[in-house]
Scaffold this motif. Sequence first.
Motif, short mmCIF file in Angstrom:
data_model
loop_
_atom_site.label_atom_id
_atom_site.label_comp_id
_atom_site.label_asym_id
_atom_site.label_seq_id
_atom_site.Cartn_x
_atom_site.Cartn_y
_atom_site.Cartn_z
N TYR A 235 17.65 -3.22 173.79
CA TYR A 235 17.13 -1.94 174.26
C TYR A 235 18.12 -1.34 175.25
CZ TYR A 235 12.26 -2.71 172.64
OH TYR A 235 11.11 -2.89 171.90
N VAL A 236 18.13 0.00 175.32
CA VAL A 236 18.93 0.68 176.31
C VAL A 236 18.17 1.91 176.78
CG1 VAL A 236 20.21 2.02 174.56
CG2 VAL A 236 21.20 1.69 176.85
N ARG A 237 18.29 2.22 178.07
CA ARG A 237 17.66 3.43 178.59
C ARG A 237 18.62 4.59 178.36
NH1 ARG A 237 16.79 3.13 184.68
NH2 ARG A 237 18.88 4.01 184.68
N GLY A 238 18.39 5.28 177.25
CA GLY A 238 19.29 6.37 176.92
C GLY A 238 18.92 6.98 175.57
N PRO A 239 19.62 8.09 175.21
CA PRO A 239 20.71 8.70 175.95
C PRO A 239 20.21 9.46 177.18
CG PRO A 239 20.24 9.98 173.99
CD PRO A 239 19.39 8.74 173.91
N GLY A 240 21.03 9.42 178.24
CA GLY A 240 20.66 10.05 179.49
C GLY A 240 21.30 11.42 179.67
N LYS A 241 21.42 11.82 180.93
CA LYS A 241 21.87 13.17 181.27
C LYS A 241 23.20 13.52 180.64
CE LYS A 241 22.89 16.04 185.32
NZ LYS A 241 22.95 16.07 186.80
N HIS A 242 24.14 12.58 180.65
CA HIS A 242 25.47 12.83 180.09
C HIS A 242 25.64 12.16 178.73
CE1 HIS A 242 26.79 14.69 183.82
NE2 HIS A 242 26.31 13.65 184.49
N LEU A 243 24.52 11.90 178.06
CA LEU A 243 24.49 11.28 176.73
C LEU A 243 25.00 9.84 176.73
CD1 LEU A 243 25.59 14.26 174.44
CD2 LEU A 243 23.28 13.58 175.15
N CYS A 244 25.08 9.24 177.93
CA CYS A 244 25.38 7.81 177.99
C CYS A 244 24.16 7.03 177.49
CB CYS A 244 25.67 7.39 179.42
SG CYS A 244 27.01 8.27 180.21
N GLY A 245 24.42 5.90 176.85
CA GLY A 245 23.32 5.05 176.42
C GLY A 245 22.76 5.40 175.06
N GLU A 246 23.52 6.12 174.24
CA GLU A 246 23.05 6.44 172.90
C GLU A 246 23.34 5.26 171.96
OE1 GLU A 246 23.97 9.42 169.12
OE2 GLU A 246 25.16 9.57 170.97
N PRO A 247 22.32 4.66 171.34
CA PRO A 247 22.60 3.61 170.35
C PRO A 247 23.31 4.20 169.14
CG PRO A 247 20.31 3.56 171.09
CD PRO A 247 20.89 4.86 171.56
N LEU A 248 24.36 3.53 168.69
CA LEU A 248 25.15 4.01 167.57
C LEU A 248 24.91 3.21 166.30
CD1 LEU A 248 28.56 4.55 169.42
CD2 LEU A 248 26.81 6.27 168.88
N ARG A 249 24.79 1.91 166.42
CA ARG A 249 24.59 1.05 165.25
C ARG A 249 24.12 -0.32 165.73
NH1 ARG A 249 29.85 1.80 166.40
NH2 ARG A 249 29.82 3.69 165.15
N ALA A 250 23.50 -1.05 164.81
CA ALA A 250 23.04 -2.40 165.11
C ALA A 250 23.04 -3.20 163.81
CB ALA A 250 21.64 -2.38 165.72
N TYR A 274 26.90 3.99 173.02
CA TYR A 274 27.90 4.89 173.59
C TYR A 274 27.77 4.88 175.10
CZ TYR A 274 31.47 8.42 173.28
OH TYR A 274 32.67 9.08 173.36
N ALA A 275 28.86 4.62 175.79
CA ALA A 275 28.82 4.42 177.24
C ALA A 275 29.54 5.49 178.04
CB ALA A 275 29.43 3.06 177.59
N ALA A 276 30.47 6.22 177.41
CA ALA A 276 31.22 7.24 178.13
C ALA A 276 30.38 8.50 178.33
CB ALA A 276 32.49 7.59 177.37
N LYS A 277 30.68 9.25 179.38
CA LYS A 277 29.99 10.52 179.61
C LYS A 277 30.51 11.56 178.64
CE LYS A 277 28.91 9.81 184.49
NZ LYS A 277 29.06 10.33 185.87
N ARG A 278 29.58 12.39 178.13
CA ARG A 278 29.96 13.45 177.18
C ARG A 278 29.20 14.71 177.53
NH1 ARG A 278 28.30 10.85 171.61
NH2 ARG A 278 26.66 10.06 172.96
N HIS A 279 29.76 15.84 177.10
CA HIS A 279 29.03 17.09 177.18
C HIS A 279 28.15 17.19 175.94
CE1 HIS A 279 31.15 18.54 180.67
NE2 HIS A 279 32.31 18.29 180.07
#
Length: 283
Positions: A235-250, A274-279
């Motif tokens: 589990y991950v708390r995301g995606p957040g404000k800067h789209l950090c924490g978006e699950p990509l694959r499992a 995804y861990a980097a900040k994005r717009h």
Amino acid sequence: MTDTERDAVWRVATLNIWNRQGPWAQRLPLIRAGLAALDVDAIGLQEVMGFTGMPSQAHEIAEGTGWNVHYAPAWAIGGGLTMGNAILSRHALLDVQSLPLPSPPGVDTRTVAFARVDCAHGPMPVFVTHLTYQLHHSDARCEQVKVLAEHVAKLAPIDGPPPVLLGDLNADPDSDEMRFLRGLTALGGKSVYFADCWSTTTGAEPGAGHGYTYDRRNLYALRSREPSRRIDYAYVRGPGKHLCGEPLRARLVLDEPVDGVWPSDHYGLVADIYAAKRHHDPF
């Protein structure tokens, strides 16, 4: 995946290693090699045994890999023998802790292993746990996930790197305790949200299957005569404000025998986040 793309991703894995049951001497190298091949940033292990003054099973698995290890006992079996959870990483482990969980009287006690994994776009807050296993103790697991959520709120503030929860949670996806973690029901008047890396990526694809991690196809799991189930999670708390924490694959890993030997009675699960900040993408 290019090196640049890999640097923007947290790769995490979880595996219940089935303590020392079965042919441990043959299972150990399969677990070590299988995990080493994944190129992960953090590994959560459950049912890890340790003995006072001796390396834990997590240290045995990490031998020769260069991984750092945090072992957090949960249950004092007696005579210096314990069983608990562990975090392994090729990165430094910071602020390591063992956090308590409530447990029903007369059953194995439970804890959470915590560390901040000092990787790119971190430190990544990682929580690894193993909830009460008895099928009739959903009430206990509900209490445990509520306390787990409180630990996360305290140690991983909303404006920091998104926390990752790994473990054998001994609960089906449609149980109240897992629905609570996914924001689908409240417990005790409170609610939270974490993304289930499997169900929001691979598990949502046509023909993906159930994603069972405790599967009667595995002869070590079949011995319990329990139904096949998906009970191991990332589990991950995301995606957040800067789209950090978006699950990509499992995907499932360590899910085949080698010369008749299965690595564990559980399959492992690996997830990319995804861990980097994005717009936000422009419209």
